[in-house]
Structures are given as structure tokens and as C-alpha cells.
Design a protein around this motif. Structure first.
Motif, PDB file in Angstrom:
ATOM      1  N   ILE A 103       0.838  -1.196   0.000  1.00 32.37           N
ATOM      2  CA  ILE A 103       0.000   0.000   0.000  1.00 32.37           C
ATOM      3  C   ILE A 103       0.876   1.250   0.000  1.00 32.37           C
ATOM      4  O   ILE A 103       1.807   1.385   0.802  1.00 32.37           O
ATOM      5  CB  ILE A 103      -0.937   0.010   1.234  1.00 32.37           C
ATOM      6  CG1 ILE A 103      -1.949  -1.131   1.124  1.00 32.37           C
ATOM      7  CG2 ILE A 103      -1.669   1.346   1.357  1.00 32.37           C
ATOM      8  CD1 ILE A 103      -2.845  -1.262   2.350  1.00 32.37           C
ATOM      9  N   LEU A 109      -6.919   3.195   5.895  1.00 26.88           N
ATOM     10  CA  LEU A 109      -7.026   1.924   5.194  1.00 26.88           C
ATOM     11  C   LEU A 109      -8.489   1.595   4.917  1.00 26.88           C
ATOM     12  O   LEU A 109      -9.389   2.094   5.602  1.00 26.88           O
ATOM     13  CB  LEU A 109      -6.404   0.797   6.026  1.00 26.88           C
ATOM     14  CG  LEU A 109      -4.925   0.921   6.395  1.00 26.88           C
ATOM     15  CD1 LEU A 109      -4.513  -0.239   7.291  1.00 26.88           C
ATOM     16  CD2 LEU A 109      -4.044   0.969   5.150  1.00 26.88           C
ATOM     17  N   TRP A 136     -10.009  -4.178   6.055  1.00 31.08           N
ATOM     18  CA  TRP A 136      -8.757  -4.675   6.636  1.00 31.08           C
ATOM     19  C   TRP A 136      -8.888  -4.948   8.127  1.00 31.08           C
ATOM     20  O   TRP A 136      -8.191  -5.821   8.661  1.00 31.08           O
ATOM     21  CB  TRP A 136      -7.629  -3.662   6.406  1.00 31.08           C
ATOM     22  CG  TRP A 136      -7.004  -3.686   5.048  1.00 31.08           C
ATOM     23  CD1 TRP A 136      -7.087  -2.727   4.080  1.00 31.08           C
ATOM     24  CD2 TRP A 136      -6.198  -4.736   4.489  1.00 31.08           C
ATOM     25  NE1 TRP A 136      -6.378  -3.100   2.963  1.00 31.08           N
ATOM     26  CE2 TRP A 136      -5.814  -4.346   3.182  1.00 31.08           C
ATOM     27  CE3 TRP A 136      -5.758  -5.971   4.967  1.00 31.08           C
ATOM     28  CZ2 TRP A 136      -5.023  -5.138   2.367  1.00 31.08           C
ATOM     29  CZ3 TRP A 136      -4.959  -6.769   4.140  1.00 31.08           C
ATOM     30  CH2 TRP A 136      -4.614  -6.351   2.868  1.00 31.08           C
TER      31      TRP A 136
END
Length: 586
Positions: free
Chosen positions: A426, A521, A525
Motif C-alpha cells: 500500500i 485503510l 482490513w
């Protein structure tokens, strides 16, 4: 509460109104189906055993506290009017039957009104505790009579009524359904009803009975408030008390570990511990079983377990047992490192402000002073975990792992459900901390955690800023070092030495330290709430990469939410000898 009051007043009116009024009341009840609602309310506020002076004294005390103008009655009138419409609607939709005062013991078995089946036939259903509820309601009516002036003026009747109450309480016992009642229950209840009929002829003042019922309601609400406070305390105690099995486990493991030769106490793959190209996890805990679940769930869901490295730090007492667990239960091809926090000699009170504060006299007084315990109403701030430096070690990742560039931090109360390698790819756009935001709820914003009455906080932060979760975080250690995050953390800890900016814990200083340095995020997640919220969406659980048992109801405790426990327990082998020897079961 207003709705309850209306129902209680109606029940009281049905008990003591004159015959003409009673006829009107019965018509309304038949049309509105109010009886079962009233009985349920009455059953919920039954006073303790002993219908004598103790109950009456409490009622009289509340009643005498009312003004001559009946201020208590008027104080709730407005709210009663607001609730009346919805009460009538819900009552008409619910199931009920005629079970208010004129009934005899032969009418105690109440039938729910017939409903049409799909085949066009009608079917009558009964509730398994109908008689029990009705008996409890009769007892409440009898206790109301005990406090009425006209009744108390008749000593002989008062003695008879108390005797009947004792008899009914005895046959009722701890019965929770009709089948638990003894055979003579109807006989005793019928005798009580006959006694109440005599009392009804003596007492015809409806307003007095209503006052008594209000007093009982007030008393019940006071008791409920006290019980809620006690529940909070006991829940906190249960959450922080070490179960017997979890106390046994490290003892057994320690015994085995220190019987090993030094060569048998070492883990393989040392060369992987500082390899920045692998996937590194940081996990700081003194809970062996919880740590095992985190590691096992991560490895079993990983596509390439040999590329995953777990860095575990624990305290001195659990260092040997933690190592023994993973020596006897190696996580497949993954690499394990277990360290003792006491070996971090650089982490001392001259370097770490929080470590200095944890050992201060003021902090000790905060946790162990009885005087402070009585004055602090929020027990969660007195959680002993805040005294452990393991809880604050997450702010020193670059110092602990100087050769690594990126790490995923995991709390010990999480379960990994999917492969996490995507976290390392990421692009956090120069941010230091990758975390799931929690601002979907108003209480998860900054003003929930920080003291915005303090000018330092007001000047630097937005009270409506979105909070984020600790428990599964991606940390860019290169950016951390470049932006000198640890020093920012230290400066805020020094300002909060007197706990004026926030109370305790790691989330408030985390929000401050990583202010404008956190990358949001995707919510899938990290799904939170399994330690306090039984209504976590099944869809969210299905899509989650990590689920978090944040809250008091941890899955390794008896108070854990049963519907979520299997997600955790599936990653433990309960046939493992150490677990069997300590009677640790799913």
C-alpha cells in the motif's frame, strides 16, 4: 419510564376503583389489550422478599417526599401524554388476554388471541410462564395494599394479608415457568385473591394506590441504577482477572522451558529477523494463548508462510513460557522471535517520559489509593494494563527494530482471517501510520478521547476529527525516523504528566502523535467490536482481513460473546498437552 407509569396507574385503577369505574375500565382494557403489558411491567418491579415494614417504609419515605400539590404526578404527565399514542398502538398489535384484577385462580392460564394459520385454521398458543407472571403481579398488588392507610388501620386484615403473601411467596419460590409451580399453587393464590377482594371493599381511593405504585417504581429504578453500577464493576473485574487455566499454562510451560538444554531453547532462521524484504509483524503481549492465536491465524491464512516473521516481546515472567510455547508449537515455516522487554536497557525513565510516569507516586496512588477509587466513576481508566510498558512499546518500533523499513503491528486480541501481504504494497503517500478510521460513530472522534477544555488541545486539534484504531496498523519506519515521531510522542507525554490532556491508555497519545500522519485503510482490513458489540455485521465479518475483540468480552474469558468465540478458538489445538493439563477447553 413514563410508559411504565401509565401502565402501573391503569393497573392500580383496576385494583381499587369503585364498581362503576371498574366497568368502564374493563371495556377499555378489552378494546385496547392492555392487560399483558401491565402485568409484564408489574412483574419486572417486584420488591424483595419480606412484605413488611422494610418495603412499606421505603414506599412511605418516597411518598412523604412529594409535595402537597402532587408534583411527582405532574412531573411525568407531559411525557405520559407523548407516549400514550405509541403505547396504544403497540398494545393493540401485541398479544394479550383478560388477566386484570377480577380474575380467579381458574383464570390464571392465559391464552394468546387466536391467529390465522396459512391453512386457514386458528391456533391458540399459551406462554410457558403465564401463571408465574400472574402470581407475581398478585404479590405486587398485595404489597401495594400493605402500604395503604385504610388497610393499615385494620390490624387483623393486615396480619391475614401478610400471611397470604408469605404463603404465595413460598409456593412461588424460584419458579421461572408454570411447570415449576407446586400443585397447591392455585389454592394459595385463590386465598390471596379472596383477601384482596376484602381489602378492595375497604380501600376505594385510586389516587393513594397510584402514589404507592409510583413509589415502588421509583424504588425499583433506584435499585436498577445501583445494579447497573455493580454490573460495570463486576464486568471490569471479570475482564481483568486471570482465569485459572491461563494462570496454570505459563507455570507448566516455564517448568518445561528451564529443563531444556541451552541449545534447545533457540529458534531457527535467525538470519530472517533483520531482512527488510520479508513481512514483519510486531506483537507485544504477556498472554500466551492469545499470542498463539494471532500467530497461528496469520500463518494459516498466509500464501507464503516462510516469508512471514513474528517479533514477540513479553515481560520477564512470561519470557520463558512464551518461548516454550512456540518451541513446542512452531508456526510452520514462519519465523519467530521472542524477546524480554527488560533486556531493552535503552528503554529507561531517563529516555521515556511514560516509563518515568508509570513508576511515579502519583500514578501508584491513582491505581491503588482507596480514596481515589471512590472518587473516579470511570473504572476503565483504572485498568491495570495501562501500568504495563508492553502497552506503550508500540511507540518505539524504530528503536526496537532499527534494520526494518515497514512493520505491521497486531494486538493480541485480534484474529487474522486473510492473507495480509497486501498491506506492505500500500502506498501510504508519505504517512507514517496506516489504520482503519472509526469515525462512523460520533463517540470515536477526537473529543471522545482528548480534553478539549484544555487550551493546548483546543489550539492544536479538531474535536470532530476522525479517530482511528490501534490493533492492526501498518507503520512506515523509514518515514517514522525521518519525521522524528518518537520525539513528538515524548513531548506530548511530558505535557500530560498530570493527565490533564487525556486520561490513560495508548489511543489518545496515538491520535495526537500521528495527527495528520495517518493514512486511512479500507475498512475491510480491520473490523472491530467483537469484544462488546454482539451486532457486528456478518457481512463485515465475512469480508474482514482482521477481526478485533476490543472491549471487555475477550474470547478466552467466560464473559466472551459466544457467537464470536469460534472465530478465535478454531486456531487453537485443544488436544495440545499443555492445554489439556490446564483444563483449557473451547
Amino acid at each position: 419510564m413514563a410508559r411504565r407509569l401509565i401502565l402501573l396507574a391503569l393497573a392500580a385503577a383496576a385494583v381499587v376503583v369503585p364498581p362503576a369505574s371498574a366497568a368502564v375500565a374493563s371495556i377499555d382494557l378489552k378494546n385496547g389489550h392492555w392487560e399483558r403489558k401491565a402485568n409484564r411491567v408489574l412483574s419486572e418491579i417486584t420488591a424483595d422478599d419480606g412484605a413488611g415494614s422494610k418495603d412499606v417504609g421505603m414506599i412511605d419515605q418516597v411518598t412523604r417526599g412529594q409535595g402537597q400539590d402532587g408534583s411527582l404526578a405532574r412531573g411525568s404527565t407531559d411525557q405520559q401524554d407523548k407516549d400514550t399514542g405509541s403505547l396504544q398502538q403497540s398494545s393493540s398489535e401485541g398479544s394479550s388476554s383478560d388477566i386484570i384484577p377480577k380474575q380467579t385462580s381458574d383464570q390464571l392460564l392465559v391464552e394468546i388471541p387466536q391467529k390465522e394459520n396459512t391453512d386457514g385454521k386458528s391456533k391458540t398458543m399459551t406462554l410457558p410462564d403465564t401463571r408465574v407472571r400472574n402470581i407475581k403481579d398478585q404479590l405486587i398488588k398485595a404489597k401495594v395494599y400493605l402500604g395503604l392507610g385504610a388497610i393499615r388501620a385494620n390490624p387483623q386484615y393486615l396480619r391475614d394479608l401478610r400471611q397470604r403473601i408469605r404463603e404465595v411467596q413460598k409456593v412461588l419460590g424460584d419458579a421461572s415457568k408454570d411447570s415449576d409451580l407446586p400443585k397447591n399453587a392455585n389454592e394459595k393464590v385463590k386465598a390471596l385473591e379472596q383477601t384482596l377482594i376484602k381489602g378492595k371493599q375497604t380501600q376505594d381511593d385510586c389516587s393513594v394506590a397510584v402514589k404507592k405504585l409510583r413509589a415502588m417504581l421509583h424504588s425499583a429504578e433506584e435499585q436498577l441504577h445501583a445494579q447497573k453500577k455493580q454490573t460495570v464493576f463486576l464486568t471490569q473485574l471479570a475482564a481483568k482477572t486471570l482465569p485459572k487455566g491461563l494462570h496454570c499454562l505459563p507455570l507448566r510451560l516455564a517448568n518445561e522451558y528451564f529443563s531444556l538444554d541451552p541449545g534447545q531453547q533457540q529458534f531457527p532462521n535467525h538470519e530472517k529477523l533483520a531482512n527488510p524484504k520479508l513481512y514483519h509483524y510486531a506483537l507485544f503481549s504477556d498472554n500466551i494463548l492469545a499470542t498463539a492465536v494471532v500467530v497461528n491465524s496469520t500463518v494459516l491464512n498466509a500464501k507464503n508462510p516462510s516469508h512471514h516473521v513474528f517479533h514477540i516481546v513479553t515481560d520477564r515472567l512470561n519470557y520463558g513460557p512464551m518461548r516454550m510455547w512456540f518451541l513446542s508449537n512452531p508456526p510452520g515455516k514462519a519465523t519467530i522471535e521472542v524477546q524480554n522487554i527488560d533486556e531493552f536497557t535503552w528503554l529507561n525513565d531517563s529516555y521515556s517520559p511514560v516509563l518515568k510516569q508509570l513508576g511515579s507516586q502519583s500514578m501508584i496512588d491513582y491505581y491503588f489509593s482507596d480514596q481515589h477509587a471512590n472518587s473516579d466513576s470511570n473504572l476503565k481508566y483504572r485498568n491495570p494494563k495501562y501500568l504495563s510498558m508492553l502497552n506503550h512499546l508500540r511507540f518505539y518500533l524504530p528503536e526496537i527494530y532499527p534494520k526494518l523499513d515497514k512493520m505491521v503491528f497486531l494486538d493480541d486480541d485480534v484474529v487474522v482471517k486473510k492473507d495480509l501481504t497486501g498491506l506492505w504494497s500500500i502506498d501510504m503517500k508519505g504517512k507514517v501510520n496506516g489504520a482503519v478510521e472509526t469515525c462512523g460513530e460520533s463517540f470515536h472522534r477526537f473529543d471522545r478521547y482528548l480534553n478539549f477544555s484544555n487550551p493546548v488541545i483546543v489550539k492544536n486539534f479538531d474535536p470532530h476529527a476522525c479517530g482511528w484504531a490501534f490493533g492492526m496498523n501498518v507503520f512506515d519506519l523509514v518515514e517514522w525516523r525521518r519525521q522524528n515521531i518518537t520525539e513528538i510522542y515524548h513531548s506530548w507525554q511530558k505535557l500530560n504528566e498530570e493527565r490533564l490532556l487525556w486520561k490513560l491508555g495508548t489511543l489518545p497519545p496515538g491520535l495526537i502523535t500521528f495527527w495528520n500522519k495517518t493514512f486511512p485503510l479500507n475498512r475491510s482490513w480491520h473490523v472491530l467490536g467483537l469484544g462488546y458489540n454482539p451486532h457486528v455485521s456478518s457481512r463485515d465479518l465475512e469480508n474482514a482481513a482482521v477481526i478485533h475483540y476490543n472491549g471487555n468480552m475477550k474470547p478466552w474469558l467466560e464473559i466472551g460473546l459466544p457467537k464470536f468465540r469460534s472465530y478465535w478458538s478454531k486456531y487453537l489445538d485443544y488436544d495440545q498437552p499443555f492445554l489439556r493439563e490446564c483444563n483449557i477447553n473451547p
